[in-house]
Design an enzyme around this catalytic site. Structure first.
Site, PDB file in Angstrom:
ATOM      1  N   ASN A  10       0.858  -1.189   0.000  1.00 13.03           N
ATOM      2  CA  ASN A  10       0.000   0.000   0.000  1.00 13.03           C
ATOM      3  C   ASN A  10       0.899   1.245   0.000  1.00 13.03           C
ATOM      4  OD1 ASN A  10      -1.407   2.252   1.074  1.00 13.03           O
ATOM      5  ND2 ASN A  10      -3.045   0.894   1.753  1.00 13.03           N
ATOM      6  N   ASP A  12      -0.110   4.477  -0.079  1.00 12.06           N
ATOM      7  CA  ASP A  12      -0.822   5.713   0.298  1.00 12.06           C
ATOM      8  C   ASP A  12       0.083   6.722   1.005  1.00 12.06           C
ATOM      9  OD1 ASP A  12      -3.042   4.394  -0.608  1.00 12.06           O
ATOM     10  OD2 ASP A  12      -3.996   4.165   1.351  1.00 12.06           O
ATOM     11  N   HIS A  13       0.979   6.197   1.868  1.00 16.85           N
ATOM     12  CA  HIS A  13       1.741   7.142   2.693  1.00 16.85           C
ATOM     13  C   HIS A  13       2.870   7.830   1.940  1.00 16.85           C
ATOM     14  CE1 HIS A  13      -0.798   6.509   5.977  1.00 16.85           C
ATOM     15  NE2 HIS A  13      -0.574   5.208   6.000  1.00 16.85           N
ATOM     16  N   ARG A  21       3.239  18.945   1.173  1.00 19.68           N
ATOM     17  CA  ARG A  21       3.729  20.171   0.535  1.00 19.68           C
ATOM     18  C   ARG A  21       2.973  20.510  -0.751  1.00 19.68           C
ATOM     19  NH1 ARG A  21       8.724  22.118   2.673  1.00 19.68           N
ATOM     20  NH2 ARG A  21       8.352  21.844   4.884  1.00 19.68           N
ATOM     21  N   HIS A  46      -5.543   3.676  -1.895  1.00 19.26           N
ATOM     22  CA  HIS A  46      -6.856   3.964  -1.301  1.00 19.26           C
ATOM     23  C   HIS A  46      -7.262   5.371  -1.712  1.00 19.26           C
ATOM     24  CE1 HIS A  46      -9.408   4.126   2.682  1.00 19.26           C
ATOM     25  NE2 HIS A  46     -10.117   4.411   1.613  1.00 19.26           N
ATOM     26  N   ARG A  48      -9.494   8.070  -1.063  1.00 21.83           N
ATOM     27  CA  ARG A  48     -10.439   8.487  -0.015  1.00 21.83           C
ATOM     28  C   ARG A  48     -11.299   9.621  -0.523  1.00 21.83           C
ATOM     29  NH1 ARG A  48      -8.696   6.404   5.331  1.00 21.83           N
ATOM     30  NH2 ARG A  48     -10.526   7.508   6.060  1.00 21.83           N
ATOM     31  N   ARG A  52      -7.136  12.785   0.851  1.00 22.96           N
ATOM     32  CA  ARG A  52      -6.061  13.252   1.736  1.00 22.96           C
ATOM     33  C   ARG A  52      -4.678  12.758   1.317  1.00 22.96           C
ATOM     34  NH1 ARG A  52      -7.337   9.828   7.183  1.00 22.96           N
ATOM     35  NH2 ARG A  52      -9.355  10.815   6.915  1.00 22.96           N
ATOM     36  N   HIS A  53      -4.616  11.638   0.577  1.00 20.21           N
ATOM     37  CA  HIS A  53      -3.304  11.198   0.096  1.00 20.21           C
ATOM     38  C   HIS A  53      -3.344  10.873  -1.396  1.00 20.21           C
ATOM     39  CE1 HIS A  53      -5.165   7.451   1.395  1.00 20.21           C
ATOM     40  NE2 HIS A  53      -4.824   7.583   2.660  1.00 20.21           N
ATOM     41  N   GLU A  73      -8.579   0.506  -3.210  1.00 20.27           N
ATOM     42  CA  GLU A  73      -9.327   0.471  -1.951  1.00 20.27           C
ATOM     43  C   GLU A  73     -10.261   1.673  -1.940  1.00 20.27           C
ATOM     44  OE1 GLU A  73      -6.750  -0.212   1.419  1.00 20.27           O
ATOM     45  OE2 GLU A  73      -8.198   0.768   2.747  1.00 20.27           O
ATOM     46  N   THR A 103      -7.022   6.176  10.083  1.00 18.22           N
ATOM     47  CA  THR A 103      -6.874   5.141   9.065  1.00 18.22           C
ATOM     48  C   THR A 103      -8.163   4.325   9.128  1.00 18.22           C
ATOM     49  OG1 THR A 103      -5.545   3.245   8.353  1.00 18.22           O
ATOM     50  CG2 THR A 103      -5.598   3.676  10.710  1.00 18.22           C
ATOM     51  N   THR A 104      -8.262   3.243   8.324  1.00 19.39           N
ATOM     52  CA  THR A 104      -9.493   2.452   8.335  1.00 19.39           C
ATOM     53  C   THR A 104      -9.593   1.753   9.690  1.00 19.39           C
ATOM     54  OG1 THR A 104      -9.027   2.069   6.016  1.00 19.39           O
ATOM     55  CG2 THR A 104     -10.822   0.812   6.971  1.00 19.39           C
ATOM     56  N   GLU A 154     -10.980  -9.531   2.963  1.00 19.97           N
ATOM     57  CA  GLU A 154      -9.709  -9.188   3.617  1.00 19.97           C
ATOM     58  C   GLU A 154      -9.996  -9.102   5.108  1.00 19.97           C
ATOM     59  OE1 GLU A 154      -7.191  -6.141   1.923  1.00 19.97           O
ATOM     60  OE2 GLU A 154      -6.426  -5.601   3.913  1.00 19.97           O
ATOM     61  N   HIS A 194      -3.627  -4.795   7.855  1.00 19.88           N
ATOM     62  CA  HIS A 194      -3.785  -3.645   8.755  1.00 19.88           C
ATOM     63  C   HIS A 194      -2.884  -3.799   9.977  1.00 19.88           C
ATOM     64  CE1 HIS A 194      -5.390  -0.044  10.473  1.00 19.88           C
ATOM     65  NE2 HIS A 194      -6.077   0.144   9.367  1.00 19.88           N
ATOM     66  N   GLY A 195      -1.950  -2.883  10.090  1.00 23.17           N
ATOM     67  CA  GLY A 195      -1.057  -2.860  11.255  1.00 23.17           C
ATOM     68  C   GLY A 195       0.043  -3.912  11.220  1.00 23.17           C
ATOM     69  N   GLY A 216       1.132  -1.461   4.410  1.00 26.84           N
ATOM     70  CA  GLY A 216       1.498  -0.115   3.978  1.00 26.84           C
ATOM     71  C   GLY A 216       2.431   0.605   4.917  1.00 26.84           C
ATOM     72  N   HIS A 217       1.918   1.049   6.054  1.00 31.82           N
ATOM     73  CA  HIS A 217       2.623   1.998   6.902  1.00 31.82           C
ATOM     74  C   HIS A 217       4.012   1.525   7.308  1.00 31.82           C
ATOM     75  CE1 HIS A 217       3.429   4.339  10.592  1.00 31.82           C
ATOM     76  NE2 HIS A 217       2.910   5.305   9.879  1.00 31.82           N
TER      77      HIS A 217
HETATM   78  N1  PXP Z   1      -5.796  -3.218   4.262  1.00 35.56           N
HETATM   79  C1  PXP Z   1      -6.735  -2.267   4.380  1.00 35.56           C
HETATM   80  C2  PXP Z   1      -8.124  -2.612   3.957  1.00 35.56           C
HETATM   81  C3  PXP Z   1      -6.432  -0.976   4.863  1.00 35.56           C
HETATM   82  O1  PXP Z   1      -7.395  -0.050   4.988  1.00 35.56           O
HETATM   83  C4  PXP Z   1      -5.106  -0.690   5.208  1.00 35.56           C
HETATM   84  C5  PXP Z   1      -4.743   0.689   5.699  1.00 35.56           C
HETATM   85  O2  PXP Z   1      -4.756   1.583   4.664  1.00 35.56           O
HETATM   86  C6  PXP Z   1      -4.144  -1.707   5.050  1.00 35.56           C
HETATM   87  C7  PXP Z   1      -4.521  -2.965   4.606  1.00 35.56           C
HETATM   88  C8  PXP Z   1      -2.696  -1.473   5.357  1.00 35.56           C
HETATM   89  O3  PXP Z   1      -2.568  -1.159   6.711  1.00 35.56           O
HETATM   90  P1  PXP Z   1      -1.171  -0.642   7.253  1.00 35.56           P
HETATM   91  O4  PXP Z   1      -0.906   0.691   6.599  1.00 35.56           O
HETATM   92  O5  PXP Z   1      -1.408  -0.523   8.732  1.00 35.56           O
HETATM   93  O6  PXP Z   1      -0.145  -1.655   6.880  1.00 35.56           O
END
Ligand code: PXP
Length: 246
Positions: A10, A12-13, A21, A46, A48, A52-53, A73, A103-104, A154, A194-195, A216-217
């Protein structure tokens, strides 16, 4: 023989840093292409509602140059459904979305929204797009997802990832294991995310009924120190080793 495990990255970040910026760098499309070369099996963006990103042009640019697959997403809104039907990503992952969240934060309530989600799955199916529903590890939500025709779910790994002690962590892991096995037995393709981080991914990757992890993060954070290709390779190595060796 054990099933392979796939990594969805992911990005997004990367866009979060760019938007700080309002310029053109860093570019999440460049990052996505680097991640693909390093071994990512798919890329998640994603889009949104508040943009935002990730921006619309990121999706448009990546969709035409990806060599893996785009997982879009999105919330189940008319605007996003139209976007998906126009761009035709490989997958859409449907998430609940509220403007206030960082986040979600929780899984979709498929039971409460089944008629709308059934129509969405059917429209995506007709367009050749696989729909994944992002849900908590709950049998009733899984059963309803299968019944309304979602090909993929998921599982939300947030409660596992955020556990602060071993008792809670093991309890959340057991829930994910039995939810994944149940969903697999119903014919669903099971992803999770997620996480997930370098230090907690292996217990999830060991669950053999899970097909893909979306991360992602932690990858983008690690990339600040090592570069994204190194971060992706290391995460993939941990996942593959956990799948092959236990
Ligand atoms: N899967 C879904 C559905 C999410 O919403 C996210 C967060 O954007 C992720 C996976 C990835 O989560 P993380 O950024 O915590 O790795």
């Amino acid at each position: 023989m054990k099933q392979p495990i796939f990594l969805g990255v992911n990005v997004d970040h990367v866009a979060t840093v760019r938007q700080a910026r309002g310029g053109i760098f860093p570019d999440p499309v460049h990052a996505a292409l680097q991640a693909e070369i390093a071994g990512a099996d798919g890329i998640t963006m994603h889009l949104r509602e508040d943009r935002r990103h990730i921006q619309d042009h990121d999706i448009e640019r990546f969709a035409v140059c990806t060599q893996s697959k785009l997982n879009l997403e999105m919330a189940a809104t008319e605007e996003m459904i139209n976007m998906a039907l126009r761009i035709k990503p490989h997958d859409v992952c449907i998430v609940p979305e509220s403007r206030e969240e960082l986040t979600t934060e929780g899984g979709l309530d498929v039971i409460a929204n089944q008629s709308r989600l059934k129509d969405l799955c059917s429209a995506m199916h007709d367009a050749g797009i696989f729909t994944s529903l992002f849900i908590d590890p709950d049998e009733a939500q899984i059963e309803t997802s299968a019944r309304i025709g979602a090909p993929v779910i998921e599982l939300h790994t947030g409660a596992y990832a955020e556990s602060t002690n071993d008792t809670d962590r093991l309890a959340e892991l057991a829930k994910l294991q039995s939810a994944a096995d149940f969903a697999y037995s119903m014919g669903l393709l099971v992803n999770a995310g997620h996480g997930l981080q370098f230090n907690n991914v292996q217990r999830i990757a060991e669950i053999e009924t899970i097909n893909e992890l979306n991360i992602g993060h932690s990858l983008i954070a690690r990339a600040m120190y090592t570069g994204l290709p190194e971060a992706v390779k290391e995460m993939k190595r941990l996942m593959v080793e956990a799948r092959i060796w236990p």
